[in-house]
Write an enzyme that holds these catalytic residues in place. Structure first.
Site, PDB file in Angstrom:
ATOM      1  CE1 TYR A 164      -0.425  10.731   3.366  1.00 31.17           C
ATOM      2  CE2 TYR A 164       1.820  10.622   2.881  1.00 31.17           C
ATOM      3  CZ  TYR A 164       0.644  10.010   2.876  1.00 31.17           C
ATOM      4  OH  TYR A 164       0.413   8.604   3.034  1.00 31.17           O
ATOM      5  CD  GLU A 202      -2.368  -1.253   2.789  1.00 31.31           C
ATOM      6  OE1 GLU A 202      -1.906  -0.509   3.999  1.00 31.31           O
ATOM      7  OE2 GLU A 202      -3.159  -2.321   3.168  1.00 31.31           O
ATOM      8  CB  CYS A 204      -3.440  35.303  10.706  1.00 28.98           C
ATOM      9  SG  CYS A 204      -3.739  36.642   9.340  1.00 28.98           S
TER      10      CYS A 204
HETATM   11  C1  LIG Z   1      -0.894   6.065   4.904  1.00 22.74           C
HETATM   12  C2  LIG Z   1      -1.263   4.768   4.914  1.00 22.74           C
HETATM   13  C3  LIG Z   1      -0.411   4.016   3.753  1.00 22.74           C
HETATM   14  C4  LIG Z   1       0.640   4.845   2.886  1.00 22.74           C
HETATM   15  O1  LIG Z   1       1.661   5.437   3.376  1.00 22.74           O
HETATM   16  P1  LIG Z   1       2.960   5.901   2.909  1.00 22.74           P
HETATM   17  O2  LIG Z   1       3.823   6.269   3.872  1.00 22.74           O
HETATM   18  O3  LIG Z   1       2.454   7.036   2.170  1.00 22.74           O
HETATM   19  O4  LIG Z   1       3.461   5.065   2.045  1.00 22.74           O
HETATM   20  C5  LIG Z   1      -0.622   2.776   3.713  1.00 22.74           C
HETATM   21  N1  LIG Z   1      -1.406   1.925   4.569  1.00 22.74           N
HETATM   22  C6  LIG Z   1      -2.153   2.388   5.443  1.00 22.74           C
HETATM   23  C7  LIG Z   1      -2.985   1.712   6.128  1.00 22.74           C
HETATM   24  C8  LIG Z   1      -1.924   4.051   5.701  1.00 22.74           C
HETATM   25  O5  LIG Z   1      -2.834   4.539   6.326  1.00 22.74           O
END
Ligand SMILES: *Cc1c(COP(=O)(O)O)cnc(C)c1O
Length: 427
Positions: free
Chosen positions: A386, A284, A358
């Site tokens: 992000y 992921e 501000c």
């Molecule tokens: C945010 C997140 C990711 C991705 O994280 P990165 O650091 O952007 O690769 C993958 N899995 C879960 C469950 C997340 O919350």
């Protein structure tokens, strides 16, 4: 492309003193579309993706882009067209993936606070798997599935209790944070899940943190998760897929995280040794696919010099690029043209680069040495992840526009938000 290697190279770099993204001069893009503006290199995203694909060639594996890193439809479409699955954390993200042409059956749903209606929508769409983060959530998914006459595919997000050696706000694998099920409770939770009629156990999942720049935390996590799989399967519960989350870091200020290919070559050695090389592997990744592919272009409004500090006040702010204010994160900030400063202000000074919001927390870079004049434009680098997805309308500032750059083509993928857009929902 250039003498100076910037984060995002070779897709971002100077050519004849002009900052280019692929074949496009970013100063032209800033003039045409205005600032603040996000620009993304399609080739940079595809090349980051290729690193993963290379590592998984010949394996049973699927890459799920963690879209919270950047959920703009134009970006999602690039990944959907490249055959990616998606990791989502809300019903809003589900709707976006489907709108961008992503396949429901390649969606994984993570997050600690899924609502009943989000669970129902995801079940109806037919997603691949829910990554369940607590026992109460298990019961709720079971209930929702039974009442919808469906069986919910699930995996438990286990907390391997490893230190990802990253910022506390983006570390998620230690036992005292809100994510996942404690390693010590995982087995009994799997046993309980196997008795619930509305659930079908598919896999196991972990995600230990973000901006990880070393291989060893991943090795620890993989080995802890495989220990669990050993004991879960010894109890007669089969695990189809192993999901090792995201978290791989990028270059913000000279960090040298392993490339996805190197990381996974190493991890597959371990997975093969443990006899799990034939299992379906999920990942992921978010930041590592988009972070270095994007920049935020901003123009200098004022230069304010003082006795102790000089401020370079730009038209981007913490509502556009929230990472410095949120995590004290570093982004490299460079001029769009190396020679093109206003002739009357040809001095080099050290500035804090700040926005117009501000709040004292509204800074983008500290103690940066620049030779710039009012009206010059700057690029905030490593801003593909992000930033836009965390942006807000604080101070009633409309969100920035976004463009996708592909070789010499520049495509607007998000219009700048207008004041009417900002007031639309209010009654
Ligand atoms: C945010 C997140 C990711 C991705 O994280 P990165 O650091 O952007 O690769 C993958 N899995 C879960 C469950 C997340 O919350």
């Amino acid at each position: 492309m250039s003498d100076l290697k910037l984060p995002g190279a070779p897709y971002i770099g100077y050519q004849n003193q002009t900052l280019m993204m692929e074949n496009v001069a970013l100063c032209d893009v800033a003039t045409e579309f205005g600032t603040p503006l996000f620009a993304y290199s399609k080739a940079a995203m595809l090349s980051a993706l290729e690193e993963y694909k290379l590592a998984f060639a010949g394996r049973k594996a699927r890459i799920h882009y963690a879209m919270k890193a950047n959920s703009s439809l134009g970006v999602l479409r690039v990944f959907a067209q490249s055959g990616c699955g998606f990791d989502i954390v809300s019903g809003g993200e589900l709707a976006r993936v489907l709108a961008a042409g992503g396949k429901a059956e390649h969606i994984i749903f993570s997050g600690v606070g899924k609502t009943r209606s989000e669970i129902r929508e995801a079940l109806e769409a037919g997603i691949c798997c829910f990554n369940v983060e607590s026992e109460p959530e298990l019961d709720v998914i079971n209930e929702v599935a039974l009442s919808a006459g469906k069986v919910a595919p699930i995996s438990l997000r286990v907390n391997p209790n490893v230190d990802a050696k990253t910022h506390p706000y983006i570390s998620t694998g230690l036992k005292d944070n809100k994510f996942g099920i404690a390693h010590d409770h995982a087995l009994e939770t799997y046993k309980r899940a196997s008795t619930l009629k509305g659930l079908k156990i598919k896999g196991i999942d972990c995600h230990i943190g973000s901006q990880i720049t070393e291989i060893s935390p991943y090795e620890d996590a993989v080995s802890r998760v495989l220990d669990l799989v050993d004991s879960i399967e010894a109890n007669g519960i089969h695990i189809d897929h192993l999901d090792f989350g995201g978290g791989l870091g990028i270059d913000y200020e000279g960090e040298t995280p392993p490339k996805a290919h190197a990381l996974w070559t190493q991890l597959f050695k371990l997975i093969d040794q443990r006899g799990y090389g034939e299992r379906f592997i999920f990942v992921e990744p978010g930041r590592s696919l988009v972070g270095n592919a994007g920049v935020c272009l901003t123009r200098i409004e004022f230069l304010k010099t003082g006795e102790h500090k000089n401020f370079c006040i730009v038209d981007a702010a913490m509502n556009d690029v929230p990472r410095p204010a949120m995590y004290e994160a570093f982004h490299a900030i460079v001029p769009l043209t190396q020679e093109g400063r206003s002739k009357d202000t040809n001095t080099t000074l050290t500035y804090d680069i700040v926005g117009p919001v501000c709040e004292s927390g509204d800074w983008l870079g500290r103690d940066r040495t620049l030779s710039v004049g009012v009206g010059d434009a700057l690029a905030i680098l490593s801003a593909g992840a992000y930033c836009m997805s965390m942006s807000s309308n604080y101070n009633s500032r409309g969100r920035a526009a976004e463009v996708l750059i592909d070789a010499e083509h520049v495509q607007l993928i998000r219009r700048r938000e207008t004041n009417e857009d900002l007031m639309r929902q209010e009654v």
